[in-house]
Design a protein around this motif. Structure first.
Motif, PDB file in Angstrom:
ATOM      1  N   ILE A 184       0.845  -1.193   0.000  1.00  0.00           N
ATOM      2  CA  ILE A 184       0.000   0.000   0.000  1.00  0.00           C
ATOM      3  C   ILE A 184       0.881   1.243   0.000  1.00  0.00           C
ATOM      4  CG2 ILE A 184      -1.746   1.309   1.256  1.00  0.00           C
ATOM      5  CD1 ILE A 184      -2.800  -1.315   2.349  1.00  0.00           C
ATOM      6  N   GLN A 185       0.724   2.055  -1.041  1.00  0.00           N
ATOM      7  CA  GLN A 185       1.487   3.304  -1.167  1.00  0.00           C
ATOM      8  C   GLN A 185       0.903   4.313  -0.178  1.00  0.00           C
ATOM      9  OE1 GLN A 185       1.732   4.738  -5.203  1.00  0.00           O
ATOM     10  NE2 GLN A 185       2.478   6.750  -4.568  1.00  0.00           N
TER      11      GLN A 185
ATOM     12  N   ALA B  58      -3.821   5.286   5.904  1.00  0.00           N
ATOM     13  CA  ALA B  58      -2.646   5.660   6.689  1.00  0.00           C
ATOM     14  C   ALA B  58      -3.065   6.276   8.020  1.00  0.00           C
ATOM     15  CB  ALA B  58      -1.782   6.633   5.902  1.00  0.00           C
ATOM     16  N   ASN B  59      -4.109   7.092   8.000  1.00  0.00           N
ATOM     17  CA  ASN B  59      -4.614   7.700   9.235  1.00  0.00           C
ATOM     18  C   ASN B  59      -5.272   6.655  10.132  1.00  0.00           C
ATOM     19  OD1 ASN B  59      -3.768  10.281   8.513  1.00  0.00           O
ATOM     20  ND2 ASN B  59      -5.690  10.756   7.466  1.00  0.00           N
ATOM     21  N   LYS B  60      -6.016   5.752   9.523  1.00  0.00           N
ATOM     22  CA  LYS B  60      -6.703   4.709  10.292  1.00  0.00           C
ATOM     23  C   LYS B  60      -5.720   3.868  11.104  1.00  0.00           C
ATOM     24  CE  LYS B  60      -9.495   0.511   9.696  1.00  0.00           C
ATOM     25  NZ  LYS B  60     -10.212  -0.369   8.723  1.00  0.00           N
ATOM     26  N   PHE B  61      -4.600   3.523  10.466  1.00  0.00           N
ATOM     27  CA  PHE B  61      -3.623   2.671  11.133  1.00  0.00           C
ATOM     28  C   PHE B  61      -2.467   3.458  11.759  1.00  0.00           C
ATOM     29  CE2 PHE B  61      -5.588  -0.259   8.008  1.00  0.00           C
ATOM     30  CZ  PHE B  61      -6.049  -1.222   8.900  1.00  0.00           C
ATOM     31  N   LYS B  62      -2.619   4.793  11.749  1.00  0.00           N
ATOM     32  CA  LYS B  62      -1.622   5.671  12.381  1.00  0.00           C
ATOM     33  C   LYS B  62      -0.209   5.391  11.855  1.00  0.00           C
ATOM     34  CE  LYS B  62      -4.209   6.350  16.686  1.00  0.00           C
ATOM     35  NZ  LYS B  62      -5.460   5.707  16.237  1.00  0.00           N
TER      36      LYS B  62
ATOM     37  N   ARG C  41       5.582  -0.509   7.517  1.00  0.00           N
ATOM     38  CA  ARG C  41       4.714  -0.908   8.632  1.00  0.00           C
ATOM     39  C   ARG C  41       3.837  -2.037   8.128  1.00  0.00           C
ATOM     40  NH1 ARG C  41       1.447   2.101  12.298  1.00  0.00           N
ATOM     41  NH2 ARG C  41       0.504   0.631  13.769  1.00  0.00           N
ATOM     42  N   ILE C  42       3.837  -3.144   8.858  1.00  0.00           N
ATOM     43  CA  ILE C  42       3.121  -4.333   8.414  1.00  0.00           C
ATOM     44  C   ILE C  42       1.954  -4.581   9.349  1.00  0.00           C
ATOM     45  CG2 ILE C  42       3.336  -6.781   7.837  1.00  0.00           C
ATOM     46  CD1 ILE C  42       6.545  -4.984   8.337  1.00  0.00           C
ATOM     47  N   ILE C  43       0.741  -4.641   8.780  1.00  0.00           N
ATOM     48  CA  ILE C  43      -0.477  -4.838   9.556  1.00  0.00           C
ATOM     49  C   ILE C  43      -1.062  -6.213   9.227  1.00  0.00           C
ATOM     50  CG2 ILE C  43      -2.749  -3.923  10.131  1.00  0.00           C
ATOM     51  CD1 ILE C  43      -0.586  -1.919  10.739  1.00  0.00           C
ATOM     52  N   PHE C  44      -1.317  -7.003  10.262  1.00  0.00           N
ATOM     53  CA  PHE C  44      -1.900  -8.335  10.104  1.00  0.00           C
ATOM     54  C   PHE C  44      -3.365  -8.311  10.527  1.00  0.00           C
ATOM     55  CE2 PHE C  44       2.621  -8.773  10.776  1.00  0.00           C
ATOM     56  CZ  PHE C  44       3.018  -9.770   9.892  1.00  0.00           C
ATOM     57  N   ASN C  45      -4.242  -8.642   9.581  1.00  0.00           N
ATOM     58  CA  ASN C  45      -5.688  -8.673   9.860  1.00  0.00           C
ATOM     59  C   ASN C  45      -6.181  -7.396  10.539  1.00  0.00           C
ATOM     60  OD1 ASN C  45      -6.088 -11.100   8.616  1.00  0.00           O
ATOM     61  ND2 ASN C  45      -6.453 -12.284  10.482  1.00  0.00           N
ATOM     62  N   ASP C  46      -5.651  -6.278  10.066  1.00  0.00           N
ATOM     63  CA  ASP C  46      -6.082  -4.954  10.514  1.00  0.00           C
ATOM     64  C   ASP C  46      -5.878  -4.708  12.020  1.00  0.00           C
ATOM     65  OD1 ASP C  46      -6.770  -4.515   7.931  1.00  0.00           O
ATOM     66  OD2 ASP C  46      -8.942  -4.490   8.247  1.00  0.00           O
ATOM     67  N   SER C  47      -5.012  -5.508  12.650  1.00  0.00           N
ATOM     68  CA  SER C  47      -4.812  -5.304  14.083  1.00  0.00           C
ATOM     69  C   SER C  47      -3.338  -5.407  14.471  1.00  0.00           C
ATOM     70  CB  SER C  47      -5.637  -6.318  14.889  1.00  0.00           C
ATOM     71  OG  SER C  47      -5.324  -7.641  14.505  1.00  0.00           O
ATOM     72  N   ASP C  48      -2.826  -6.606  14.595  1.00  0.00           N
ATOM     73  CA  ASP C  48      -1.447  -6.801  15.024  1.00  0.00           C
ATOM     74  C   ASP C  48      -0.475  -6.251  13.985  1.00  0.00           C
ATOM     75  OD1 ASP C  48       0.398  -7.527  16.842  1.00  0.00           O
ATOM     76  OD2 ASP C  48       0.033  -9.675  16.748  1.00  0.00           O
TER      77      ASP C  48
END
Length: 212
Positions: A168-169, A177-181, A187-194
């Motif tokens: 994701i660019q 980017a704002n949602k996941f701060k 930055r690697i996000i697993f299942n929108d959490s970890d």
């Protein structure tokens, strides 16, 4: 639309793509007037012209909503790769240029059957994951470290059909980017959490997958 790659870069890409083993298909979904859609289409057309084992197809996200849903594409420009007409789970949101061209080339070659070695225990651990997992890798095209994270995610997705890997660019999708701060990459996000931050070995990815 002007070309993305100059002749020198095209020659380098062609040499790399000569290693392709089996035919693959690159699919890009776009929407008229949306940023970078034309550029991504031009880029993929240039890439496909370098090797007859690469087929490129362009679709409209709205007009071809059924296909977008089939391949799990929900943003534009969104690009995915098929191997033997089957989804690989690999997706590129934005334009994989700059340092990310390395991620795209890796994904193309691995999808075609050129497999880089990986410890057998790690391969087994990845293949044993029996739940749906989404891996988002937020990147900057200027970051020399981000491709490593994207390649690792792609490698994992190719080993297990339950896992999707997304580049994701970050600057193109400011809402995400704002949602996941996201304030640093990769930055690697697993299942929108970890999550994981920075360049991490594949073992760290596998540890996260096991705990989800």
């Amino acid at each position: 639309m002007s070309e993305i790659f100059n002749k020198e870069v095209l020659n380098q890409l062609k040499q790399g793509l000569n290693k392709i083993k089996n035919p693959i298909k690159i699919i890009t979904f776009i929407e008229s007037g949306k940023p970078l859609c034309d550029e991504v289409v031009t880029m993929m057309m240039q890439l496909a012209a370098l090797n007859n084992k690469i087929k490129f197809v362009e679709y409209d996200l709205i007009k071809n909503a059924d296909l977008a849903e089939k391949y799990g594409i929900d943003k534009v420009p969104g690009t995915t790769i098929l191997a033997s007409d089957k989804p690989t789970g690999i997706k590129f949101y934005g334009i994989p240029s700059g340092h990310e061209i390395n991620s795209l080339l890796f994904a193309v070659l691995e999808s075609s059957g050129i497999v880089t070695p990986l410890d057998a225990k790690l391969v087994d651990a990845i293949k044993q994951i029996n739940k749906k997992i989404n891996i988002k890798v937020f990147v900057s095209l200027q970051c020399p470290h981000c491709p490593k994270a994207v390649m690792t995610a792609c490698k994992i997705a190719l080993l297990n059909k339950n896992i999707d890997a997304e580049m994701i660019q970050t600057n193109l999708y400011s809402d995400l980017a704002n949602k996941f701060k996201i304030n640093s990459v990769p930055r690697i996000i697993f299942n929108d959490s970890d999550d994981l931050l920075g360049v991490q070995p594949i073992e760290m990815f596998v540890d996260k997958l096991k705990k989800l």
